[in-house]
Design a protein around this motif. Structure first.
Motif, PDB file in Angstrom:
ATOM      1  N   SER A 400      -0.752 -28.696  -1.458  1.00 20.25           N
ATOM      2  CA  SER A 400      -0.190 -28.191  -2.718  1.00 20.25           C
ATOM      3  C   SER A 400       1.329 -28.277  -2.765  1.00 20.25           C
ATOM      4  CB  SER A 400      -0.624 -26.741  -2.936  1.00 20.25           C
ATOM      5  OG  SER A 400      -0.071 -25.924  -1.933  1.00 20.25           O
ATOM      6  N   LYS A 401       2.007 -28.271  -1.598  1.00 21.76           N
ATOM      7  CA  LYS A 401       3.465 -28.320  -1.514  1.00 21.76           C
ATOM      8  C   LYS A 401       4.118 -27.170  -2.292  1.00 21.76           C
ATOM      9  CE  LYS A 401       3.392 -32.258   0.708  1.00 21.76           C
ATOM     10  NZ  LYS A 401       3.848 -32.394   2.105  1.00 21.76           N
ATOM     11  N   GLN A 402       3.423 -26.032  -2.376  1.00 26.42           N
ATOM     12  CA  GLN A 402       3.936 -24.898  -3.135  1.00 26.42           C
ATOM     13  C   GLN A 402       4.790 -24.009  -2.242  1.00 26.42           C
ATOM     14  OE1 GLN A 402       3.619 -24.358  -6.359  1.00 26.42           O
ATOM     15  NE2 GLN A 402       2.332 -26.172  -6.693  1.00 26.42           N
ATOM     16  N   HIS A 403       5.837 -23.396  -2.855  1.00 21.34           N
ATOM     17  CA  HIS A 403       6.679 -22.462  -2.134  1.00 21.34           C
ATOM     18  C   HIS A 403       5.894 -21.186  -1.828  1.00 21.34           C
ATOM     19  CE1 HIS A 403      10.333 -24.794  -2.592  1.00 21.34           C
ATOM     20  NE2 HIS A 403      10.002 -25.005  -3.872  1.00 21.34           N
ATOM     21  N   VAL A 404       6.250 -20.539  -0.738  1.00 22.64           N
ATOM     22  CA  VAL A 404       5.582 -19.303  -0.307  1.00 22.64           C
ATOM     23  C   VAL A 404       6.438 -18.120  -0.720  1.00 22.64           C
ATOM     24  CG1 VAL A 404       4.633 -18.012   1.616  1.00 22.64           C
ATOM     25  CG2 VAL A 404       4.546 -20.517   1.630  1.00 22.64           C
ATOM     26  N   ASN A 405       5.904 -17.235  -1.538  1.00 21.05           N
ATOM     27  CA  ASN A 405       6.601 -16.055  -2.020  1.00 21.05           C
ATOM     28  C   ASN A 405       5.814 -14.813  -1.677  1.00 21.05           C
ATOM     29  OD1 ASN A 405       8.626 -17.607  -3.350  1.00 21.05           O
ATOM     30  ND2 ASN A 405       7.148 -18.023  -4.980  1.00 21.05           N
ATOM     31  N   ARG A 406       6.485 -13.706  -1.792  1.00 23.91           N
ATOM     32  CA  ARG A 406       5.756 -12.434  -1.743  1.00 23.91           C
ATOM     33  C   ARG A 406       4.936 -12.280  -3.017  1.00 23.91           C
ATOM     34  NH1 ARG A 406       7.539  -8.564   2.083  1.00 23.91           N
ATOM     35  NH2 ARG A 406       9.443  -9.221   3.176  1.00 23.91           N
ATOM     36  N   CYS A 407       3.936 -11.404  -2.947  1.00 28.39           N
ATOM     37  CA  CYS A 407       3.055 -11.188  -4.110  1.00 28.39           C
ATOM     38  C   CYS A 407       3.030  -9.705  -4.440  1.00 28.39           C
ATOM     39  CB  CYS A 407       1.649 -11.695  -3.821  1.00 28.39           C
ATOM     40  SG  CYS A 407       0.524 -11.535  -5.216  1.00 28.39           S
ATOM     41  N   LEU A 408       3.328  -9.378  -5.662  1.00 32.41           N
ATOM     42  CA  LEU A 408       3.321  -7.992  -6.138  1.00 32.41           C
ATOM     43  C   LEU A 408       2.147  -7.814  -7.078  1.00 32.41           C
ATOM     44  CD1 LEU A 408       4.662  -5.192  -6.457  1.00 32.41           C
ATOM     45  CD2 LEU A 408       5.934  -6.160  -8.399  1.00 32.41           C
ATOM     46  N   ARG A 409       1.329  -6.853  -6.778  1.00 27.48           N
ATOM     47  CA  ARG A 409       0.220  -6.525  -7.679  1.00 27.48           C
ATOM     48  C   ARG A 409       0.151  -5.018  -7.810  1.00 27.48           C
ATOM     49  NH1 ARG A 409      -5.757  -8.747  -6.828  1.00 27.48           N
ATOM     50  NH2 ARG A 409      -4.900 -10.541  -7.952  1.00 27.48           N
ATOM     51  N   LEU A 410       0.306  -4.550  -9.014  1.00 20.80           N
ATOM     52  CA  LEU A 410       0.247  -3.110  -9.288  1.00 20.80           C
ATOM     53  C   LEU A 410      -1.179  -2.764  -9.687  1.00 20.80           C
ATOM     54  CD1 LEU A 410       3.491  -2.837 -11.437  1.00 20.80           C
ATOM     55  CD2 LEU A 410       3.260  -2.762  -8.958  1.00 20.80           C
ATOM     56  N   ARG A 411      -1.845  -2.076  -8.838  1.00 23.49           N
ATOM     57  CA  ARG A 411      -3.252  -1.738  -9.098  1.00 23.49           C
ATOM     58  C   ARG A 411      -3.314  -0.462  -9.912  1.00 23.49           C
ATOM     59  NH1 ARG A 411      -6.981  -3.544  -4.009  1.00 23.49           N
ATOM     60  NH2 ARG A 411      -5.907  -5.522  -3.590  1.00 23.49           N
ATOM     61  N   SER A 412      -3.859  -0.591 -11.086  1.00 24.98           N
ATOM     62  CA  SER A 412      -3.903   0.550 -11.998  1.00 24.98           C
ATOM     63  C   SER A 412      -4.746   1.682 -11.434  1.00 24.98           C
ATOM     64  CB  SER A 412      -4.449   0.109 -13.357  1.00 24.98           C
ATOM     65  OG  SER A 412      -5.753  -0.451 -13.205  1.00 24.98           O
ATOM     66  N   ALA A 413      -5.768   1.339 -10.661  1.00 28.96           N
ATOM     67  CA  ALA A 413      -6.655   2.377 -10.121  1.00 28.96           C
ATOM     68  C   ALA A 413      -5.961   3.239  -9.086  1.00 28.96           C
ATOM     69  CB  ALA A 413      -7.891   1.732  -9.510  1.00 28.96           C
ATOM     70  N   LEU A 414      -4.810   2.794  -8.574  1.00 26.71           N
ATOM     71  CA  LEU A 414      -4.130   3.520  -7.506  1.00 26.71           C
ATOM     72  C   LEU A 414      -2.777   4.072  -7.933  1.00 26.71           C
ATOM     73  CD1 LEU A 414      -4.825   1.052  -4.557  1.00 26.71           C
ATOM     74  CD2 LEU A 414      -6.190   3.020  -5.273  1.00 26.71           C
ATOM     75  N   LEU A 415      -2.477   4.080  -9.230  1.00 20.44           N
ATOM     76  CA  LEU A 415      -1.162   4.520  -9.682  1.00 20.44           C
ATOM     77  C   LEU A 415      -0.929   5.999  -9.482  1.00 20.44           C
ATOM     78  CD1 LEU A 415      -0.406   2.479 -12.913  1.00 20.44           C
ATOM     79  CD2 LEU A 415       0.659   2.324 -10.676  1.00 20.44           C
ATOM     80  N   GLY A 416      -1.965   6.790  -9.572  1.00 19.06           N
ATOM     81  CA  GLY A 416      -1.779   8.229  -9.417  1.00 19.06           C
ATOM     82  C   GLY A 416      -1.000   8.805 -10.578  1.00 19.06           C
ATOM     83  N   SER A 417       0.202   9.310 -10.292  1.00 13.02           N
ATOM     84  CA  SER A 417       1.030   9.935 -11.325  1.00 13.02           C
ATOM     85  C   SER A 417       1.712   8.911 -12.210  1.00 13.02           C
ATOM     86  CB  SER A 417       2.079  10.833 -10.660  1.00 13.02           C
ATOM     87  OG  SER A 417       2.920  10.046  -9.818  1.00 13.02           O
ATOM     88  N   GLY A 418       1.579   7.634 -11.911  1.00 13.93           N
ATOM     89  CA  GLY A 418       2.170   6.599 -12.749  1.00 13.93           C
ATOM     90  C   GLY A 418       3.178   5.748 -12.033  1.00 13.93           C
ATOM     91  N   ASP A 419       3.568   6.123 -10.810  1.00 14.43           N
ATOM     92  CA  ASP A 419       4.527   5.348 -10.048  1.00 14.43           C
ATOM     93  C   ASP A 419       3.807   4.484  -9.030  1.00 14.43           C
ATOM     94  OD1 ASP A 419       6.450   6.644 -11.457  1.00 14.43           O
ATOM     95  OD2 ASP A 419       6.842   8.145  -9.890  1.00 14.43           O
ATOM     96  N   TRP A 420       4.531   3.439  -8.630  1.00 14.23           N
ATOM     97  CA  TRP A 420       3.982   2.550  -7.592  1.00 14.23           C
ATOM     98  C   TRP A 420       5.022   2.389  -6.483  1.00 14.23           C
ATOM     99  CZ3 TRP A 420      -0.609   0.401  -6.523  1.00 14.23           C
ATOM    100  CH2 TRP A 420      -0.639  -0.570  -5.504  1.00 14.23           C
ATOM    101  N   HIS A 421       4.541   2.513  -5.246  1.00  9.22           N
ATOM    102  CA  HIS A 421       5.401   2.329  -4.090  1.00  9.22           C
ATOM    103  C   HIS A 421       4.960   1.081  -3.356  1.00  9.22           C
ATOM    104  CE1 HIS A 421       7.690   6.215  -3.909  1.00  9.22           C
ATOM    105  NE2 HIS A 421       6.764   6.510  -4.816  1.00  9.22           N
ATOM    106  N   GLN A 422       5.848   0.117  -3.327  1.00 10.76           N
ATOM    107  CA  GLN A 422       5.578  -1.151  -2.664  1.00 10.76           C
ATOM    108  C   GLN A 422       6.204  -1.090  -1.273  1.00 10.76           C
ATOM    109  OE1 GLN A 422       3.692  -3.461  -3.756  1.00 10.76           O
ATOM    110  NE2 GLN A 422       4.074  -5.096  -2.284  1.00 10.76           N
TER     111      GLN A 422
END
Length: 1450
Positions: A400-422
């Motif tokens: 694929s010759k694709q660049h490797v990046n980090r991946c951010l996924r905010l899972r709605s089922a785990l938001l709790g009070s509405g914030d996300w900690h990565q």
């Protein structure tokens, strides 16, 4: 630090120009710049190959010289990165999904950080919240491919996503920068550059901590070049992938401005993966302006999701918080323009010594990112010096010759009070220079990069876990909720490493499965648990997140559940120890746990699963967490009536397989019980714990449990009733009980009785009486159900113990008071009555099931024992239980005992009553009196049944035995109208038939001690018996005994002789000399002689009576004596001895006085009385004697003939009859009997040949030496003679067939048959012996010819003319087919002719055995053999005769 710069084994070093991005959206100009030259590309490719070979040689020598460089030096060998790893670049399409992976330690990070994870685990702490997030890749250790990209894509139309259609123009970059962009249209991708080694060789290895200076010096040393550097593509490189970043140069880097084609310049060669700072003062100003002017996120917290980023910045960046800045940039998913927007700036939160800096920051991201992956990377901006992108150590996908990046996924089922900690891992810097190539060649053989990646991730996870735990300080409901949310987010990120390469995808090559992640996180958490387990709570640091053991246990339990860990026994025991309360009261326990149980966690499920796991692994300490489980489950519902709840509800063990647990721990109860004793203070904390522990212990440990906790029962005596209820549950749950189980039940019941005695005044309150009475009844029912099976494996005393518990509870003070006080509760009294009746019914049913066999059994004739050795003790114990008399407990059981005794034989009852076992059974109690009454009744029954009572009965107790003997004598003596008789005949019969007379005579004559206890009536009857026996013995000795008495004495010979032997001791010497046995034998011979002569006379008189129609025989005197009653006649009057007139010897004669001829005649007639032939001859002799031949008919009508005396009858009747009978016997034996005699004598035996055989066997009386072998042959000959007439027709038909076929053989057997049947008068004189075996076989064959077979032969005999014609027309069977075929041809279609031809064929074929196979000279035997084939044909075609008839003209 992260391991040295490594790359995957087998990866090649690929050097490409590092393009610089521009924001100019002009598509036309982009296309002009991006068009490469095919010729220049080929030329450049050739140069690269030559340069690469040259540099490979130099790299070995120069690279090895740097191996001793400091591990912390960014340019050292240990810090070189794999240039094959690509820096982050977003995917081609923003719709591609995936989750972010965690970034391990690596890149230019100093070596040794991975090993320092333990020190770093408690380093940085930063508040925040976390929801499970796909893991984001950070700076990987060397071993991945360079991923540092160029600038963001330019949009041709100014809108997002335009770059997907046309790639933006590309700035030329570092020739060492590997690229994965696809080549321009019509061209192939450039091969790896080899000129990188030249650039690396020019570097001077800097000292540690001089990264910024080195970067600046490198920029200054490199002159600005207009031509492409060595190793760069000959033509301008293709546009970078969507979102690939590079520091802009000049004003073209400013957001929103357009870049001109003339502005596109190649920067000087810088550090691989990072964009070098522009050279010159003006360029530096532009870079500074670009970093400051880059826009930030425009959203407010209310408009999106606040995302908190946590990461560790490697010290290889030499990050100075006062001078440098750290940003997050990502693809267009995080904002446009992609990779140009500073999504978030992060600030240093804590210095981590050798591991770098803990950085944190936050940003508000749009909600559309929920559950959608987004690529991003960390970017370090060092002002004028450079902008450095983080380096992810993951090999680039070759396809694929694709660049490797980090991946951010905010899972709605785990938001709790509405914030996300990565929670990301370490941000690593990419190494650069020539040593990178040397290191790549070295690490291909010696370095496992992925393992070091994993170590870096573990170090970061340890630090981040401490950060998550720090949320718990201070302990509050809000912080608890935040911790639970953040931990889920944290775990979701670290458990599944994700990268973004064109789309989100798991980092599978990392080889770091979830199981290892879980194990590592648990290991990190154990460091926080250790102080509590080691009882070092006082040494906790001030900033410890949890300061109480029980709270720490619940946090650890939550983590274990979230990680879905299968804890080992050791870990499980440690967790249970933490969860075992140390509180001294229920209030203290509630205060300790109230906040955490208010959170919306499934604590009850967690604790239940922990309990189950502890049960599986045999970790006893799990029972110590039950107070926590009970408190978590909430207040117990109000207790209903005892016994109405299921056991798990009663024991507060819902959801726990406690019955299975105690079954498995039945033989390992000591450790569990020891643990409970050590934690007995918990019983005061948790009210339900006593019942729970009671239900968990195996049956064998319950008694010990109650004994150990007696002090607790003393403080809470009502718990004794819980013991009753728990025991009831336990026994109800037992299906089958072994001997060991019953022993445990026995011990438990004894303990309960002891406790009821101890606390009888404190246990029960009056309102609880009816309920616990019901529990006791159920307990008794359960015990009775278990106490079954063959003795002695059962415990028959158990029901007595449980019944006694019922009685004890009834007699407890509240119950007793309610029963005694006037006007007491009617319900209580009714309940007591019902419970007693129920217990009685259950006990009686149990007795019936348990004592199934007879109460007694005999091991040998003189010994009777109880079948169940403990039965009497059981009855005695049950009867003696002091239930209130009005309820009928005692009377009912005694009635059942009496009924069971009466089922036994009287002898068994009496023997058992007199046995030593019963005497040893004890005192004169109710059971003994009941037994004695039954035995007295048994004596009367035995007397009526003529059964021996005294035989085998021991008389150790003389008083009891004497009374028994008196009863036997008085009740067995014959009576008439209720009075004892003294008649000699009846008394003699009694003495000879009553079984116990021998024992009575023995006692009467020998045992004076027993006689002393016999009653007067018994003594009188014994004297009468003695006198009568003496009189009969005297008559027997003198021969004057009556015949009837002698017959009675002989039939009871042994009894008479036994009594005589007992009696001899009291006789005079003169009487004692007689041998009674010989005398009795002599008298019996006389009686037999008399009986034999009486039988012969009886036969003689019957034959004389039969001849009375023709002649009368005078039998007057003989008949008169024969009619006398022989039983009343004395033997010496019926049989006398006298001298024989012929021999002079003594001989016996009877009162019949028969002469010798008459005695001989009577003897022969008695022997032949069963012969029908003899009786016939006797009748003929009488007829001949009593009538004249000419007046036979008149004399028969006139009545009886002349009178003959016995002597005349001997001569006139007996001798002629015997002579004729003797001649018949001789002729039969010799086979000389004629057919006429057979016809006359044996006509009555037609079809009665068994009777004939019996009659012939009687004839052998005339010759006792005759074995009788001739009898069966004669019977067969007579049978065939009688059946000859049945065979005559068949014989005639066969002879007719013989004539028709022209047979000339021997058919004389058929002539013999016809001669006898057709001319009987002429054949009367022929001998029976002529019917030999051949004749018999022929007759049998003729008999087999039934009507159908006779007709079959008859039709053949009638076809006399047809036979010779067919033999002539068809010479054999073989020609028959040809003849028939021709006949069918001639018949044509004429149906009648066709039928005739068919009939002809069947007839000739069926009769072929006689027509063609039978030779004319053969006789009857051969003819019979050929008939078998004919009969088969006839069976197959019953119409065969009719078909033959149809062929013969009428």
């Amino acid at each position: 630090s992260v391991p040295e710069g490594e790359m995957e084994s087998g990866q090649e070093l690929k050097e490409e120009g590092d393009p610089q991005a521009t924001s100019v959206p002009d598509v036309t100009k982009q296309a002009e710049v991006a068009q490469p030259s095919s010729q220049s590309w080929k030329s450049q490719k050739s140069k690269r190959k030559k340069q690469k070979k040259k540099n490979q040689k130099a790299s070995v020598s120069k690279g090895l010289e740097s191996l001793s460089a400091s591990p912390s030096t960014p340019g050292s060998l240990q810090s070189l990165a794999d240039p094959g790893v690509q820096d982050a670049a977003p995917p081609q399409s923003p719709a591609q999904q995936g989750g972010p992976p965690s970034q391990p330690l690596g890149g230019g990070c100093p070596q040794g950080q991975a090993s320092g994870a333990a020190e770093a685990a408690s380093a940085g702490e930063s508040p925040g919240s976390a929801a499970p997030q796909d893991q984001t890749p950070g700076g990987a250790p060397p071993g991945g491919k360079d991923q540092e990209g160029a600038g963001p894509p330019a949009s041709a139309s100014g809108k997002e996503g335009a770059a997907q259609e046309l790639p933006p123009p590309t700035l030329q970059g570092d020739p060492l920068e590997p690229r994965n962009e696809p080549p321009a249209m019509g061209q192939q991708a450039a091969p790896p550059a080899s000129g990188a080694t030249d650039a690396a060789a020019e570097l001077v290895e800097p000292a540690e901590g001089t990264e910024v200076q080195r970067e600046t010096q490198t920029l200054k040393q490199k002159p600005k070049q207009k031509a492409k550097p060595p190793g760069a593509p000959a033509s301008p490189p293709a546009a970078p992938e969507h979102g690939q970043e590079a520091e802009p140069k000049g004003k073209a880097a400013v957001s929103g401005e357009k870049a001109k084609p003339g502005d596109v310049k190649k920067p000087d060669r810088g550090h691989g993966g990072d964009v070098a700072a522009p050279k010159g003062e003006g360029a530096q100003k532009e870079l500074k302006a670009d970093a400051q002017e880059m826009p930030s996120s425009p959203l407010s917290p209310g408009e999106g999701v606040t995302v908190f980023f946590h990461a560790i910045l490697s010290k290889d960046f030499n990050f100075d918080p006062d001078q440098h800045r750290l940003f997050i940039r990502g693809g267009e998913e995080l904002g446009t323009p992609g990779w140009r927007l500073n999504v978030c700036e992060l600030h240093a939160a804590k210095m981590l010594d050798t591991h770098g800096v803990l950085v944190e920051g936050s940003a508000v991201l749009p909600k559309r990112l929920l559950d959608r992956p987004a690529p991003y990377k960390y970017v370090v901006v060092k002002g004028k010096e450079a902008t450095l992108h983080e380096f992810i150590y993951k090999p680039q996908d070759k396809e694929s010759k694709q660049h490797v990046n980090r991946c951010l996924r905010l899972r709605s089922a785990l938001l709790g009070s509405g914030d996300w900690h990565q929670y990301d891992d370490i941000i690593c810097k990419r190494p650069d220079g020539k040593l990178r190539e040397i290191w790549n060649n070295f690490k291909d053989h010696f370095v496992d990069q992925m393992k070091k990646n994993v170590k870096g991730k573990q170090l970061a996870a340890s630090i981040m876990l401490d950060r998550v735990l720090s949320v718990l300080q201070p302990w509050s409901a809000v912080n608890l909720s935040s911790f639970f949310t953040q931990f889920r987010q944290f775990y979701s990120v670290v458990s599944e490493p994700m990268v973004y390469e064109a789309q989100a995808q798991p980092w599978t090559s990392l080889n770091y499965p979830k199981e290892q992640v879980r194990a590592h996180l648990w290991e990190c958490l154990q460091k926080h648990m250790a102080p509590f387990l080691e009882r070092r709570e006082d040494t906790l640091p001030p900033d410890a997140p949890v300061r109480r053991k029980l709270r720490m246990g619940l946090i650890a339990l939550h983590v274990a559940e979230e990680l879905e860990l299968q804890l080992s026994g050791c870990d499980l025991g440690a967790l249970c120890d933490l969860l075992c309360p140390s509180a001294s009261s229920a209030r203290d326990l509630d205060d300790d746990l109230s906040l955490i149980f208010e959170t919306h966690q499934r604590w009850q499920d967690y604790l239940l699963r922990l309990c189950r796991r502890g049960m599986e692994l045999y970790v006893d300490s799990w029972v110590g967490i039950l107070p926590v489980l009970h408190l978590c489950s909430g207040p117990r519902p109000p207790t209903r009536q005892p016994g109405t709840q299921p056991e798990d509800v009663w024991a507060a063990l819902e959801g726990i397989s406690f019955s299975e647990f105690r079954r498995k721990r039945a033989h390992e109860k000591e450790h569990l019980l020891q643990f409970m004793v050590g934690k007995k203070h918990l019983l005061d904390v948790d009210e339900a714990l006593f019942r729970s522990w009671f239900s968990l212990l195996p049956l064998s440990g319950l008694a010990t449990y109650l004994q150990e906790f007696t002090d607790h029962l003393t403080r809470f005596p009502a718990r004794v009733l819980d013991c009753l209820q728990g025991t009831c549950y336990r026994l109800q749950g037992l299906k089958d009980a072994l001997l060991g189980d019953l022993e445990d039940v026995d011990e438990m019941l004894k303990t309960l009785l002891h406790l009821l005695d101890m606390f009888q005044d404190q246990v029960l309150e009056a309102p609880s009486v009816p309920s616990y009475l019901t529990v006791c009844l159920k307990l008794h029912e359960a015990v009775c159900r278990l106490a079954k099976g063959p003795m002695p494996h059962q415990r028959p005393e158990l029901p007595a113990s449980s019944a006694e518990i019922v009685c004890r509870v009834i007699r407890l003070k509240p119950v007793a008071d309610s029963a005694e006080v006037q006007g007491s509760d009617t319900g209580t009294r009714t309940s007591v009555r019902g419970v007693v009746q129920g217990a009685l019914s259950t006990t009686r049913a149990w007795l019936g099931r348990t004592f199934k066999q007879n109460m007694f059994r005999s091991f040998y004739a003189a010994s009777v024992r109880f079948t169940y050795s403990e039965e009497i003790q059981v009855w005695r114990r049950l009867v003696e239980i002091p239930f209130p008399e009005e309820h009928g407990w005692k009377a009912s059981l005694l009635g059942d005992l009496a009924a069971r005794l009466k089922q036994e034989s009287p002898h068994a009852q009496i023997s058992a009553y007199c046995s030593p076992d019963w005497a040893a059974a004890g005192a004169d109690d109710s059971v003994s009196r009941c037994f004695e009454n039954c035995v007295i009744e048994a004596v009367s029954s035995a007397c009526q049944s003529q059964l021996s009572i005294l035989e085998g009965v021991p008389h150790s107790d003389l008083r009891r035995f004497g009374t028994l003997v008196s009863a036997v004598v008085t009740k067995s003596w014959p009576r008439r109208h209720g009075e004892a008789v003294d008649d000699l005949a009846e008394v003699l019969r009694y003495l000879l038939t009553w079984p116990d007379v021998t024992h009575l005579f023995k006692l009467y004559g020998t045992d004076e001690k027993v006689l002393a206890h016999i009653t007067e009536e018994g003594k009188k009857l014994m004297a009468t018996a003695d006198s009568i026996f003496t009189k009969v013995a005297e008559d027997l000795l003198g021969g004057a005994v009556l015949v009837g008495q002698l017959e009675l004495i002989w039939s009871h010979r042994a009894r008479f002789l036994d009594i005589w032997e007992l009696k001899r001791k009291s006789l005079s010497p003169q009487e004692r000399k007689h041998d009674m046995e010989k005398v009795l034998d002599y008298r019996w011979e006389e009686l037999q002689f008399l009986q034999e002569e009486r039988r012969r006379v009886d036969s003689l008189l019957k034959l004389c009576e039969a001849a009375k129609r023709w002649v009368e025989v005078d039998c007057g005197e003989i008949a008169k004596r024969h009619a006398e009653d022989l039983g009343g006649k004395r033997l010496n009057e019926a049989v006398m001895a006298r001298l024989s007139p012929t021999s002079g010897a003594m001989e016996r004669v009877t009162h019949y006085n028969l002469s010798a001829p008459v005695r001989k005649m009577a003897a022969m007639m008695d022997s032949l009385k069963d012969s029908h032939v003899f009786r016939t001859f006797w009748a003929e002799a009488a007829r001949a004697e009593g009538t004249q031949e000419e007046e036979e008919e008149e004399e028969e009508a006139a009545g009886p003939g002349p009178l003959l005396d016995m002597e005349d009858a001997y001569a006139a009747l007996y001798l002629p009859c015997l002579a004729k009978f003797g001649k018949l016997y001789a002729d039969l034996k010799a086979g000389e009997l004629t057919f006429g005699e057979v016809h006359a004598i044996f006509s009555d035996f037609v079809d009665k040949y068994e009777d004939l055989a019996s009659d012939l066997r009687v004839m052998r009386v005339l010759d006792p030496s005759d074995p009788g072998g001739w009898i069966q042959e004669r019977v067969g000959q007579v049978r065939e003679y009688h059946h000859l007439h049945r065979s005559a027709r068949a014989a005639k038909v066969i002879l007719e067939v013989k004539e028709a076929l022209g047979l000339t053989g021997d058919f004389s057997l058929l002539d013999f048959v016809l001669r006898i049947t057709d001319a009987f008068e002429n054949s009367r004189g022929e001998k029976l012996g002529q019917i030999n075996r051949q004749v018999i076989l022929a007759i049998k064959l003729l008999r087999d010819l039934d009507e159908a077979r006779c007709r079959c032969l008859q039709e053949l005999a009638l076809a006399r003319e047809f036979v010779p014609w067919v033999r002539e027309a068809v010479e054999g069977v073989n020609e028959l087919k040809v003849f028939v075929d021709l006949a069918f041809i001639f018949a044509g279609e004429n149906d009648m002719d066709v039928d005739r031809v068919a009939c002809f064929h069947d007839a000739v074929q069926g009769y072929s055995s006689l027509l063609y196979k039978l030779d004319a000279s053969q006789g009857f035997q051969a003819f019979a053999e050929h008939l078998k084939e004919l009969w088969k044909a006839l069976d197959n075609d019953p119409h065969l005769p009719s078909k033959l008839v149809s062929l013969v003209p009428s």
